[in-house]
Design a protein around this motif. Structure first.
Motif, PDB file in Angstrom:
ATOM      1  N   ALA A  35      22.317  60.453  18.744  1.00 40.91           N
ATOM      2  CA  ALA A  35      23.016  60.904  19.948  1.00 40.91           C
ATOM      3  C   ALA A  35      22.128  60.888  21.179  1.00 40.91           C
ATOM      4  N   GLU A  36      20.819  60.847  20.979  1.00 45.98           N
ATOM      5  CA  GLU A  36      19.884  60.860  22.099  1.00 45.98           C
ATOM      6  C   GLU A  36      19.612  59.470  22.665  1.00 45.98           C
ATOM      7  N   ILE A  37      19.937  58.425  21.906  1.00 43.70           N
ATOM      8  CA  ILE A  37      19.511  57.074  22.272  1.00 43.70           C
ATOM      9  C   ILE A  37      20.099  56.640  23.611  1.00 43.70           C
ATOM     10  N   GLU A  38      21.391  56.746  23.752  1.00 39.79           N
ATOM     11  CA  GLU A  38      22.038  56.275  24.976  1.00 39.79           C
ATOM     12  C   GLU A  38      21.536  57.012  26.214  1.00 39.79           C
ATOM     13  N   PRO A  39      21.456  58.359  26.193  1.00 38.55           N
ATOM     14  CA  PRO A  39      20.930  59.059  27.374  1.00 38.55           C
ATOM     15  C   PRO A  39      19.497  58.674  27.713  1.00 38.55           C
ATOM     16  N   VAL A  40      18.657  58.496  26.698  1.00 41.20           N
ATOM     17  CA  VAL A  40      17.272  58.102  26.945  1.00 41.20           C
ATOM     18  C   VAL A  40      17.215  56.737  27.622  1.00 41.20           C
ATOM     19  N   LEU A  41      17.955  55.779  27.095  1.00 45.97           N
ATOM     20  CA  LEU A  41      17.951  54.435  27.680  1.00 45.97           C
ATOM     21  C   LEU A  41      18.566  54.430  29.076  1.00 45.97           C
ATOM     22  N   GLN A  42      19.554  55.248  29.303  1.00 44.22           N
ATOM     23  CA  GLN A  42      20.148  55.322  30.631  1.00 44.22           C
ATOM     24  C   GLN A  42      19.146  55.861  31.648  1.00 44.22           C
ATOM     25  N   ARG A  43      18.387  56.889  31.253  1.00 45.26           N
ATOM     26  CA  ARG A  43      17.368  57.416  32.171  1.00 45.26           C
ATOM     27  C   ARG A  43      16.292  56.372  32.435  1.00 45.26           C
ATOM     28  N   ALA A  44      15.873  55.683  31.391  1.00 46.73           N
ATOM     29  CA  ALA A  44      14.824  54.673  31.551  1.00 46.73           C
ATOM     30  C   ALA A  44      15.280  53.536  32.455  1.00 46.73           C
ATOM     31  N   THR A  45      16.472  52.996  32.198  1.00 50.25           N
ATOM     32  CA  THR A  45      16.939  51.857  32.990  1.00 50.25           C
ATOM     33  C   THR A  45      17.250  52.262  34.427  1.00 50.25           C
ATOM     34  N   ALA A  46      17.741  53.476  34.624  1.00 53.06           N
ATOM     35  CA  ALA A  46      18.012  53.927  35.992  1.00 53.06           C
ATOM     36  C   ALA A  46      16.722  53.983  36.802  1.00 53.06           C
ATOM     37  N   TYR A  47      15.655  54.488  36.181  1.00 47.49           N
ATOM     38  CA  TYR A  47      14.368  54.534  36.880  1.00 47.49           C
ATOM     39  C   TYR A  47      13.846  53.125  37.145  1.00 47.49           C
ATOM     40  N   MET A  48      13.916  52.271  36.138  1.00 49.86           N
ATOM     41  CA  MET A  48      13.389  50.916  36.275  1.00 49.86           C
ATOM     42  C   MET A  48      14.139  50.128  37.339  1.00 49.86           C
TER      43      MET A  48
END
Length: 386
Positions: A136-149
């Motif tokens: 359940a954590e995967i999507e939020p983590v990737l969303q935060r990472a890609t938003a920053y990038m």
């Protein structure tokens, strides 16, 4: 604990299909899953700094890329993370394992790095969070990472603890199968054995520019006088002037050439830079294609720092390139070598030329009047990645 598939597929949905790195036992299931999928690309680098530069080349080509490493390898990656991805603003997703975790008993060599991993990333202004251990954590983590990038165009790191990913078996090789490199290898010598007749770097660069078509060819010049003299010779949108990350020009060129097989990629290296990261010769020889041309301009000194001698006088870079799997290796001090390089067929392998030149540079040598970020944005627009 999550399955490797859960993270990799979520990342693929966001465009991540290119991976480079150096293995760690914590990463084994993750790496195995990527290698097993023929639609994903994994480049096994000689060291973590080269992995960053290879991934940067793919990112420049418009391929979102992931770099995987053990935290001990952060030391090897500091230079390209601070003087390549930071300066040029190249976004990469870093997955760094946490050996020496305070909560685990680990080998003594990991103790200090385990204590400073988070601080080291923060010092390099790389934001981080822990790798997800629940699906359940995967999507939020990737969303935060890609938003920053996407916003900052700089790397974002995930720190992976032991046992974060369930085991996953390896079923295919990550190394391309090739025929014996010596069976179709082309090697030529162009030595005149007269140091006084050697051409200057600026003369060599001017000839390289004449021999390259800017419409379908890009030129990456190593840091120091090489990039500055290329700028002085002819500033062009198909030129990329490295301003740091010494030794990483060839690895970044490899990543770009693999991600864009339609482009011809010419890397102009120096003897000091090549000596610093000779492991990438093996990576290029293994993975590189005929669209990559690697030129080493060798004046046997560190020219931009006071002309201190390198050890290149006794090194046959062409023999090293041949042993590493390049398809064409030329060596000499005759500038005719360059003309031969751009006409010979490499038989689907990268080409290499070791040209001896004389030391020295132009008087009042200018620096590029564009920022590294502006140079890269112009370069990316030129190759159709806006």
């Amino acid at each position: 604990m999550i399955q490797a598939e859960e993270f990799v597929e979520a990342a693929r949905n966001l465009g991540f299909g290119w991976y480079s790195g150096v293995p760690c036992s914590f990463l084994t299931p993750f790496i195995n899953y990527v290698i097993n999928d023929v639609q994903l690309r994994y480049i096994c680098a000689a060291n973590e700094g080269d992995a960053v530069a290879i991934a940067a080349g793919a990112a420049i080509a418009g391929k979102p890329a992931v770099v995987m490493m053990q935290n001990s390898g952060l030391g090897n990656a500091v230079n390209p993370l601070t003087s390549l991805t930071y300066i040029f603003r190249i976004p990469l997703l870093l997955i760094c394992t946490l050996r020496g975790d305070r909560n685990l008993q680990d080998e003594p060599q990991h103790e200090l790095m385990g204590q400073i991993t988070e601080k080291l990333l923060e010092t390099m202004t790389v934001p981080w969070e822990f790798f997800p251990t629940d699906a359940a954590e995967i999507e939020p983590v990737l969303q935060r990472a890609t938003a920053y990038m996407q916003q900052e165009r700089r790397p974002y790191a995930l720190i992976m603890r032991k046992g974060a990913i369930a085991p996953h078996a390896l079923t295919r090789s990550s190394i391309p199968e090739r025929e014996d490199s010596n069976s179709a290898h082309i090697q030529q010598s162009f030595f005149r054995d007269n140091k006084e007749q050697r051409i200057s770097r600026s003369e060599a660069l001017a000839r390289i520019v004449e021999l390259t078509d800017p419409e379908n060819t890009v030129v990456i010049a190593t840091t120091g006088y090489t990039g500055r003299e290329l700028f002085a010779s002819k500033d062009s949108a198909n030129h990329l002037y490295m301003v740091g990350s010494m030794g990483c020009a060839s690895s970044m060129g490899l990543g770009l050439s693999l991600a864009r097989p339609d482009l011809k990629v010419v890397v102009i290296d120096g003897d000091g830079a090549a000596l610093m990261r000779m492991g990438n010769f093996a990576t290029i020889g293994t993975y590189g294609g005929a669209n990559l041309t690697h030129i080493l301009l060798d004046n046997e000194v560190h020219d931009s720092t006071g002309a201190q001698a390198t050890v290149s006088a006794g090194i046959s870079f062409a023999k090293i390139a041949k042993a590493c799997g390049y398809g064409v290796t030329l060596a000499g001090d005759d500038p005719a070598l360059l003309d031969a390089l751009f006409t010979v067929d490499a038989n689907n392998r990268p080409k290499f030329a070791h040209l001896k030149i004389r030391p020295g540079t132009l008087e009042k040598l200018p620096r590029p009047n564009l920022t590294p970020e502006a140079v890269l944005q112009r370069f990316m627009k030129h190759i159709g990645n806006s």
